[in-house]
Design an enzyme around this catalytic site. Sequence first.
Site, PDB file in Angstrom:
ATOM      1  N   PHE A  11      36.710  34.039  34.957  1.00 43.62           N
ATOM      2  CA  PHE A  11      37.468  32.921  35.549  1.00 43.62           C
ATOM      3  C   PHE A  11      36.540  31.898  36.224  1.00 43.62           C
ATOM      4  CE2 PHE A  11      39.552  32.022  39.827  1.00 43.62           C
ATOM      5  CZ  PHE A  11      40.201  30.867  39.408  1.00 43.62           C
ATOM      6  N   TYR A 139      35.427  48.309  46.268  1.00 43.49           N
ATOM      7  CA  TYR A 139      34.971  46.998  45.780  1.00 43.49           C
ATOM      8  C   TYR A 139      34.162  46.287  46.866  1.00 43.49           C
ATOM      9  CZ  TYR A 139      35.276  41.988  44.665  1.00 43.49           C
ATOM     10  OH  TYR A 139      34.977  40.661  44.450  1.00 43.49           O
ATOM     11  N   LYS A 143      30.061  45.238  47.148  1.00 44.43           N
ATOM     12  CA  LYS A 143      29.525  43.889  47.403  1.00 44.43           C
ATOM     13  C   LYS A 143      28.553  43.903  48.599  1.00 44.43           C
ATOM     14  CE  LYS A 143      31.420  41.389  44.145  1.00 44.43           C
ATOM     15  NZ  LYS A 143      30.661  40.569  43.201  1.00 44.43           N
ATOM     16  N   ASN A 168      39.604  33.666  48.775  1.00 43.87           N
ATOM     17  CA  ASN A 168      40.543  33.823  47.650  1.00 43.87           C
ATOM     18  C   ASN A 168      40.531  32.587  46.753  1.00 43.87           C
ATOM     19  OD1 ASN A 168      41.470  35.841  49.683  1.00 43.87           O
ATOM     20  ND2 ASN A 168      42.963  36.265  48.076  1.00 43.87           N
ATOM     21  N   VAL A 183      47.498  36.811  43.779  1.00 45.88           N
ATOM     22  CA  VAL A 183      48.824  36.388  44.261  1.00 45.88           C
ATOM     23  C   VAL A 183      49.226  35.000  43.760  1.00 45.88           C
ATOM     24  CG1 VAL A 183      47.925  35.593  46.508  1.00 45.88           C
ATOM     25  CG2 VAL A 183      50.306  36.273  46.304  1.00 45.88           C
ATOM     26  N   ILE A 184      48.319  34.038  43.728  1.00 50.84           N
ATOM     27  CA  ILE A 184      48.771  32.675  43.405  1.00 50.84           C
ATOM     28  C   ILE A 184      49.275  32.546  41.964  1.00 50.84           C
ATOM     29  CG2 ILE A 184      47.983  30.270  43.065  1.00 50.84           C
ATOM     30  CD1 ILE A 184      46.865  30.332  45.837  1.00 50.84           C
TER      31      ILE A 184
HETATM   32  N1  LIG Z   1      38.141  35.160  42.081  1.00 55.48           N
HETATM   33  C1  LIG Z   1      37.946  35.342  43.387  1.00 55.48           C
HETATM   34  O1  LIG Z   1      38.805  35.010  44.217  1.00 55.48           O
HETATM   35  C2  LIG Z   1      36.654  35.931  43.890  1.00 55.48           C
HETATM   36  C3  LIG Z   1      36.503  36.083  45.281  1.00 55.48           C
HETATM   37  C4  LIG Z   1      35.319  36.647  45.765  1.00 55.48           C
HETATM   38  C5  LIG Z   1      34.311  37.004  44.894  1.00 55.48           C
HETATM   39  N2  LIG Z   1      34.489  36.865  43.557  1.00 55.48           N
HETATM   40  C6  LIG Z   1      33.387  37.291  42.679  1.00 55.48           C
HETATM   41  O2  LIG Z   1      33.098  36.267  41.758  1.00 55.48           O
HETATM   42  C7  LIG Z   1      32.677  36.839  40.512  1.00 55.48           C
HETATM   43  C8  LIG Z   1      33.531  36.303  39.380  1.00 55.48           C
HETATM   44  O3  LIG Z   1      34.882  36.655  39.639  1.00 55.48           O
HETATM   45  P1  LIG Z   1      36.079  36.183  38.719  1.00 55.48           P
HETATM   46  O4  LIG Z   1      37.240  35.965  39.576  1.00 55.48           O
HETATM   47  O5  LIG Z   1      35.610  35.106  37.812  1.00 55.48           O
HETATM   48  O6  LIG Z   1      36.348  37.541  37.917  1.00 55.48           O
HETATM   49  P2  LIG Z   1      36.385  37.815  36.334  1.00 55.48           P
HETATM   50  O7  LIG Z   1      36.803  39.225  36.150  1.00 55.48           O
HETATM   51  O8  LIG Z   1      37.151  36.754  35.640  1.00 55.48           O
HETATM   52  O9  LIG Z   1      34.818  37.662  35.964  1.00 55.48           O
HETATM   53  C9  LIG Z   1      33.925  38.743  35.959  1.00 55.48           C
HETATM   54  C10 LIG Z   1      33.243  38.758  34.599  1.00 55.48           C
HETATM   55  O10 LIG Z   1      32.281  39.822  34.576  1.00 55.48           O
HETATM   56  C11 LIG Z   1      32.362  40.426  33.300  1.00 55.48           C
HETATM   57  N3  LIG Z   1      31.835  41.790  33.420  1.00 55.48           N
HETATM   58  C12 LIG Z   1      32.420  42.865  34.026  1.00 55.48           C
HETATM   59  N4  LIG Z   1      31.615  43.941  33.937  1.00 55.48           N
HETATM   60  C13 LIG Z   1      30.500  43.526  33.265  1.00 55.48           C
HETATM   61  C14 LIG Z   1      29.314  44.179  32.859  1.00 55.48           C
HETATM   62  N5  LIG Z   1      29.106  45.490  33.130  1.00 55.48           N
HETATM   63  N6  LIG Z   1      28.376  43.474  32.202  1.00 55.48           N
HETATM   64  C15 LIG Z   1      28.565  42.152  31.896  1.00 55.48           C
HETATM   65  N7  LIG Z   1      29.679  41.483  32.264  1.00 55.48           N
HETATM   66  C16 LIG Z   1      30.629  42.163  32.938  1.00 55.48           C
HETATM   67  C17 LIG Z   1      33.826  40.377  32.901  1.00 55.48           C
HETATM   68  O11 LIG Z   1      34.050  40.485  31.503  1.00 55.48           O
HETATM   69  C18 LIG Z   1      34.218  39.003  33.445  1.00 55.48           C
HETATM   70  O12 LIG Z   1      34.078  37.995  32.464  1.00 55.48           O
HETATM   71  C19 LIG Z   1      32.765  38.356  40.693  1.00 55.48           C
HETATM   72  O13 LIG Z   1      31.482  38.830  41.062  1.00 55.48           O
HETATM   73  C20 LIG Z   1      33.732  38.522  41.847  1.00 55.48           C
HETATM   74  O14 LIG Z   1      33.496  39.712  42.547  1.00 55.48           O
HETATM   75  C21 LIG Z   1      35.644  36.332  43.025  1.00 55.48           C
END
Ligand SMILES: NC(=O)c1ccc[n+]([C@@H]2O[C@H](COP(=O)([O-])OP(=O)(O)OC[C@H]3O[C@@H](n4cnc5c(N)ncnc54)[C@H](O)[C@@H]3O)[C@@H](O)[C@H]2O)c1
Length: 308
Positions: A11, A139, A143, A168, A183-184
């Site tokens: 995402f 989780y 981190k 978020n 949620v959103i």
């Molecule tokens: N979306 C949020 O609100 C949010 C908030 C805080 C932190 N984050 C962090 O931001 C980053 C991206 O989050 P996101 O919301 O885009 O999630 P997402 O799940 O859409 O993206 C994570 C990506 O990592 C890939 N992935 C998972 N395991 C893998 C592996 N072993 N090797 C290679 N690729 C792998 C998945 O296929 C996915 O495309 C993450 O590290 C997440 O923890 C997101």
Amino acid sequence: MRVLITGGAGFIGRALSKALVAAGHSVSVLDNLLTGDASSLPPEVEFYQGDVRDVPLLWTLLQGVDCVYHLAARVSVPESVLYPREYNEVNVGGTVALMEAMRTVGVRRVVLSSSSTIYGDQPSQPLHEGMWPNPPAPYAVSKVAAEYYLFTLGSLYGITTVALRIFNAYGPGQPIPPSHPPVIPQFVQQALRGGSLVVFGDGTQTRDFVYLDDVVRALVLAGERDQVDHRIINIGSGRETSLNHLVELIEEATGRKANVLYNRGRSGGVHRMVADISLARDLLGWTPRAGLSDGLKRLLREDPRFSR
Ligand SMILES: NC(=O)c1ccc[n+]([C@@H]2O[C@H](COP(=O)([O-])OP(=O)(O)OC[C@H]3O[C@@H](n4cnc5c(N)ncnc54)[C@H](O)[C@@H]3O)[C@@H](O)[C@H]2O)c1
């Protein structure tokens, strides 16, 4: 710059890829497509399907790279309670593997997408980077550990490191998995379909919702700015929103009265979360541009799943 984005088909990663390509950078993406979707990456991006723990693959992909954005992770809090070992292996092991490969190849900079969940319940708000972590789930623990490995190995190997604690995030393209969706997009989808919006607890729990474009801008800046080495930086809106108020804003954006059901037997999670974003302003020159009300309207306009 030549950049590698791990988890770049996800995402946030897809939006980051677009922004970096638009800024003229050369972008490679490594993603195992567990939840990601590479089909909407810009054509200029070099996509590689693989695991972030695959060190020999990383050696190849890191050649000539100036900066890595490390986003690859397992991202579901409830799922991490069921599979803590998997979360440890990917989120912690993936970070360690990446740092080791960066040392070998000589890549000098990495930006980690960390998370606000690290804070857990705290005695006061807003949440600032100096607070002692109180991770409520595996989780969040993964981190915290990833941050520590990032900074410790970065110091030992001479790599510039910065961790953004993202709150978020929401915006177009956010997945809506059948279990535990964010949620959103879930509430927007339910409101548009005339379904029920299920709120855990009494809806007074608060969160800090930050628009995808603002998150992407912060990530880009974190890869460019001086004086961010070894820093943890909150990326949120700085605004505290209760779930009850979120429902009202979704009703306003969709023009539909929502049918809200309260599941009071189930915990609404951490009671309050709002980011202190002064460090992001001081170190990155970043402030959020989209308020929640406008962000929700943009989401409805820009995400084809919600077009009416
Ligand atoms: N979306 C949020 O609100 C949010 C908030 C805080 C932190 N984050 C962090 O931001 C980053 C991206 O989050 P996101 O919301 O885009 O999630 P997402 O799940 O859409 O993206 C994570 C990506 O990592 C890939 N992935 C998972 N395991 C893998 C592996 N072993 N090797 C290679 N690729 C792998 C998945 O296929 C996915 O495309 C993450 O590290 C997440 O923890 C997101």
